[in-house]
Write a protein that holds these residues in place. Structure first.
Motif, mmCIF file in Angstrom:
data_model
loop_
_atom_site.group_PDB
_atom_site.id
_atom_site.type_symbol
_atom_site.label_atom_id
_atom_site.label_comp_id
_atom_site.label_asym_id
_atom_site.label_seq_id
_atom_site.Cartn_x
_atom_site.Cartn_y
_atom_site.Cartn_z
ATOM 1 N N GLY A 55 -20.248 -11.063 -2.567
ATOM 2 C CA GLY A 55 -18.798 -11.012 -2.709
ATOM 3 C C GLY A 55 -18.181 -10.254 -1.551
ATOM 4 N N ALA A 56 -16.889 -10.115 -1.593
ATOM 5 C CA ALA A 56 -16.203 -9.330 -0.565
ATOM 6 C C ALA A 56 -15.007 -8.643 -1.199
ATOM 7 C CB ALA A 56 -15.765 -10.214 0.593
ATOM 8 N N ALA A 57 -14.789 -7.420 -0.778
ATOM 9 C CA ALA A 57 -13.572 -6.709 -1.159
ATOM 10 C C ALA A 57 -12.665 -6.719 0.056
ATOM 11 C CB ALA A 57 -13.900 -5.286 -1.578
ATOM 12 N N CYS A 58 -11.419 -7.045 -0.163
ATOM 13 C CA CYS A 58 -10.485 -7.194 0.957
ATOM 14 C C CYS A 58 -9.165 -6.534 0.585
ATOM 15 C CB CYS A 58 -10.282 -8.683 1.236
ATOM 16 S SG CYS A 58 -9.009 -9.025 2.450
ATOM 17 N N VAL A 59 -8.617 -5.797 1.517
ATOM 18 C CA VAL A 59 -7.307 -5.183 1.279
ATOM 19 C C VAL A 59 -6.376 -5.616 2.403
ATOM 20 C CG1 VAL A 59 -6.059 -3.062 0.824
ATOM 21 C CG2 VAL A 59 -8.483 -3.190 0.275
ATOM 22 N N ALA A 60 -5.350 -6.367 2.051
ATOM 23 C CA ALA A 60 -4.406 -6.894 3.039
ATOM 24 C C ALA A 60 -3.091 -6.128 2.946
ATOM 25 C CB ALA A 60 -4.168 -8.378 2.799
ATOM 26 N N SER A 61 -2.806 -5.384 3.992
ATOM 27 C CA SER A 61 -1.590 -4.570 3.990
ATOM 28 C C SER A 61 -0.336 -5.428 4.005
ATOM 29 C CB SER A 61 -1.593 -3.650 5.219
ATOM 30 O OG SER A 61 -0.369 -2.969 5.319
ATOM 31 N N ALA A 62 0.664 -4.991 3.256
ATOM 32 C CA ALA A 62 1.969 -5.672 3.279
ATOM 33 C C ALA A 62 3.067 -4.686 3.670
ATOM 34 C CB ALA A 62 2.267 -6.293 1.919
ATOM 35 N N GLY A 63 2.656 -3.552 4.234
ATOM 36 C CA GLY A 63 3.620 -2.538 4.660
ATOM 37 C C GLY A 63 3.025 -1.155 4.483
ATOM 38 N N LYS A 64 3.272 -0.273 5.466
ATOM 39 C CA LYS A 64 2.643 1.043 5.434
ATOM 40 C C LYS A 64 3.640 2.108 4.970
ATOM 41 C CE LYS A 64 -0.314 3.943 8.379
ATOM 42 N NZ LYS A 64 0.385 5.226 8.310
ATOM 43 N N GLY A 65 3.153 3.031 4.151
ATOM 44 C CA GLY A 65 3.986 4.132 3.667
ATOM 45 C C GLY A 65 3.299 4.790 2.495
ATOM 46 N N LEU A 66 3.237 6.110 2.486
ATOM 47 C CA LEU A 66 2.502 6.825 1.442
ATOM 48 C C LEU A 66 3.028 6.497 0.048
ATOM 49 C CD1 LEU A 66 0.302 8.886 0.818
ATOM 50 C CD2 LEU A 66 2.004 10.709 1.110
ATOM 51 N N PHE A 67 4.359 6.334 -0.073
ATOM 52 C CA PHE A 67 4.941 6.010 -1.378
ATOM 53 C C PHE A 67 5.692 4.676 -1.384
ATOM 54 C CE2 PHE A 67 4.724 10.716 -1.324
ATOM 55 C CZ PHE A 67 3.797 10.869 -2.364
ATOM 56 N N GLY A 86 4.500 1.971 0.729
ATOM 57 C CA GLY A 86 3.616 0.917 1.208
ATOM 58 C C GLY A 86 3.072 0.061 0.083
ATOM 59 N N THR A 87 2.645 -1.135 0.433
ATOM 60 C CA THR A 87 1.965 -2.000 -0.538
ATOM 61 C C THR A 87 0.856 -2.752 0.188
ATOM 62 O OG1 THR A 87 3.599 -3.742 -0.175
ATOM 63 C CG2 THR A 87 3.879 -2.400 -2.144
ATOM 64 N N PHE A 145 -10.545 -11.046 -8.270
ATOM 65 C CA PHE A 145 -9.232 -10.625 -8.764
ATOM 66 C C PHE A 145 -8.358 -10.189 -7.585
ATOM 67 C CE2 PHE A 145 -8.478 -6.049 -8.339
ATOM 68 C CZ PHE A 145 -9.686 -5.641 -7.796
ATOM 69 N N GLY A 146 -7.106 -9.976 -7.830
ATOM 70 C CA GLY A 146 -6.218 -9.498 -6.781
ATOM 71 C C GLY A 146 -4.932 -8.986 -7.378
ATOM 72 N N GLU A 147 -4.369 -7.979 -6.747
ATOM 73 C CA GLU A 147 -3.047 -7.492 -7.159
ATOM 74 C C GLU A 147 -2.419 -6.750 -5.987
ATOM 75 O OE1 GLU A 147 -4.598 -4.779 -10.358
ATOM 76 O OE2 GLU A 147 -3.144 -3.392 -9.467
ATOM 77 N N ILE A 148 -1.119 -6.739 -5.972
ATOM 78 C CA ILE A 148 -0.411 -6.083 -4.876
ATOM 79 C C ILE A 148 0.261 -4.821 -5.397
ATOM 80 C CG2 ILE A 148 1.688 -7.470 -5.217
ATOM 81 C CD1 ILE A 148 2.007 -7.381 -2.130
ATOM 82 N N GLY A 149 0.205 -3.776 -4.589
ATOM 83 C CA GLY A 149 0.854 -2.540 -4.999
ATOM 84 C C GLY A 149 0.506 -1.390 -4.082
ATOM 85 N N LEU A 150 1.045 -0.229 -4.446
ATOM 86 C CA LEU A 150 0.841 0.986 -3.665
ATOM 87 C C LEU A 150 -0.631 1.408 -3.666
ATOM 88 C CD1 LEU A 150 2.165 3.328 -2.105
ATOM 89 C CD2 LEU A 150 2.669 4.412 -4.313
ATOM 90 N N ALA A 151 -1.333 1.166 -4.785
ATOM 91 C CA ALA A 151 -2.743 1.550 -4.869
ATOM 92 C C ALA A 151 -3.557 0.853 -3.782
ATOM 93 C CB ALA A 151 -3.298 1.204 -6.256
#
Lengths: 54, 489
Positions: free
Chosen positions: B414-426, B428-429, B456-462
């Protein structure tokens, strides 16, 4: 806020058939408490996939 | 004493070399040949490209790390492989050309007992006229493929932002610059990071942002898309991707082969055969990848490149290259050990191995132009296969030539992937995703081809926090700091 995502949909355009998040979904994305919980859950899910892949 | 030579110091090559050095100790020799003086954590180039990180944040000097690991390091590019030696010696060797300041252009032969080819790709800008020059810093478009490219991209982005602040509308066109590109994920991250930065700069309303890619549907990402469990449904990544594009007001052109780039304009052909043009003020288009152009020469001095390498320049390994049409493709076509079928002491991992076929369904326009993503071999799979190959070579050296090889098929991992949609400590997503397996297995998992319990996949600050932590974690690991072997690929 409630029309946050809907306003960008163009009738019969590229994005007419997709879904858009409502205000709760949008809020939860950057809600620190909720995201801290999700952080733990996502990490566990990822570690499971990582462990299955080595 | 045996000598292992590793060509390439990217994610796969660095992983292979450092683990091999760790496992072999000083009893054997590990040599790395890479043209770059610095290691680059490529996933964070996206943030360099929007001015949220610098080149120094995402790179470090390789020489001191390799010195610490006891690895002999040549800053050079490989030109050719002589797997049978030459007329005077049976010892196989590689020909390298130095890229080090003061020694640039010097040719040297390095003998090996085992060779791991992990060169990564050649960024084939030349495949599309106008896409870029030899250095990738095109006259008309920018790139985020290297830290230098990303720095240049940010300089151009800041100019565009200044224009918008002065009231001049700007059009952004981000995506893939050819019909056979991979790495849609990098472009995906960049377009949403730009959108995020434009919002922060207060100029989002002055920008039109558009996506152009060779995917037949949004969310293909070169892996034929994926289905994720959500709200009790198995939902296609197409729905989630389109949702994000709609939410962030980004329009798209898909199934597009960009065939020419001019100042402020791209020309493209679509899967339906129609031709189009799209104007832009700022454009980042990912180039297609090709092999780095290594030659293979036999003992008699004859060119055997076609025996060792596929036509696209990537090295042949234990894959099924005769699978034929899409209907015949199987998960078992994908390589397991990454050993060259002709020369058993040759291995290839990461982007350098020749995949048996794409993962996404192959498509072409009525004009015969192929337009489909080529398979990604980067990130976590790249590291895992580098480690598996290093393990195999170490066993061959220490246990003998009959030692069983380690396996790391992309159809079983498998692969774990994190695709940034914007940077920011609070603020960012990022889209955090796992996919299992990377290559769909429609026999084992009928329908979606994947196990939706582990996809699975979800978008958010985490997701953003995870991406930021991974940035520091993998640089820590690559620098071989305390506990580096415990950090998984």
């Amino acid at each position: 806020m409630s029309k946050y995502g809907e306003k960008n949909i163009r009738a019969y355009g590229n994005n007419f058939t997709t879904m858009t998040p409502g205000p709760v979904a949008k809020f939860l994305r950057t809600c620190v408490i909720f995201q801290a919980i999700r952080f733990v859950i996502i990490n566990i899910k990822m570690l499971v996939v990582v462990s299955k892949s080595h | 004493m045996a000598r292992l030579v590793v060509l390439g110091g990217g994610v796969s090559g660095h992983t292979a070399a450092t683990f091999a050095a760790e496992w072999l100790g000083s009893a054997h020799e590990v040599v790395v040949v890479t043209p770059n003086a610095k290691w680059n954590w490529i996933p964070s180039n996206i943030w360099v490209g929007v001015g949220q990180m610098t080149k120094e944040d995402v790179t470090f000097d390789l020489a001191p790390v390799y010195a610490k690991a006891g690895i002999k390091y040549h800053q050079a590019k490989a030109l050719g492989i002589h797997p049978e030696g030459n007329e005077t010696s049976d010892k196989p060797y590689v020909v390298i050309e130095s890229t080090e300041a003061g020694k640039a252009g010097q040719i040297e032969n390095i003998e090996y007992d085992y060779l791991i080819n992990a060169t990564g790709p050649k960024l084939n800008f030349a495949a599309t006229p106008g896409l870029g020059d030899a250095n990738g810093l095109g006259e008309f478009t920018v790139s985020v493929c290297t830290a230098d490219h990303a720095t240049h991209a940010n300089e151009e982005l800041q100019k565009a932002i200044e224009k918008m602040k002065k009231g001049e509308r700007q059009k952004f066109l981000i995506g893939t610059g050819h019909g056979m590109c991979t790495c849609q994920g990098a472009a995906f991250e960049y377009i949403f990071n730009i959108e995020h930065e434009l919002k922060k700069a207060g100029v989002r309303d002055m920008a039109e942002i558009k996506w152009i890619s060779n995917e037949s549907f949004l969310g293909d990402f070169g892996v034929g898309g994926l289905h994720m469990k959500a709200m009790g449904f198995a939902v296609s990544s197409k729905i989630f991707a389109e949702s994000l594009f709609a939410e962030r007001d980004v329009d798209w052109i898909i199934g597009a082969h960009v065939n020419k780039v001019e100042k402020g304009k791209v020309h493209y052909e679509l899967l339906d055969g129609s031709m189009g043009e799209e104007e832009f003020d700022f454009s980042m288009l990912i180039p297609p990848f090709a092999g780095v152009g290594l030659k293979a020469i036999n003992k008699a001095g004859e060119d055997i490149t076609a025996t060792v390498f596929a036509p696209n320049g990537f090295m042949k390994v234990d894959a099924n290259y005769a699978a034929g049409a899409y209907e015949n493709w199987k998960a078992s076509d994908w390589p397991k050990t990454y050993q060259n079928p002709t020369y058993k002491n040759l291995f290839a991992c990461g982007i350098a191995f020749a995949p048996p076929h794409p993962i996404s369904k192959p498509m072409s326009s009525p004009n015969g132009t192929p337009i489909n993503p080529t398979p990604p071999r980067t990130g976590m799979p790249s590291g895992i296969m580098g480690k598996a190959v290093a393990h195999s070579v170490c066993d061959l050296i220490t246990k003998g030539p009959d030692a069983p090889l380690h396996e790391a098929s992309m159809a079983h991992m498998g692969a774990a992937c994190v695709a940034s949609a914007g940077k920011g400590l609070f603020t960012g997503t990022a889209a955090a995703m796992t996919i299992y397996p990377v290559v769909p297995d429609f026999e084992k998992y009928p329908g979606t081809g994947r196990d939706t319990d582990y996809t699975f996949g979800e978008i958010g600050l985490a997701g953003h926090w995870i991406k930021h932590i991974l940035h520091h974690l993998f640089i820590w690991k690559a620098k071989l700091k305390a506990g580096w072997t415990l950090i998984p690929e």
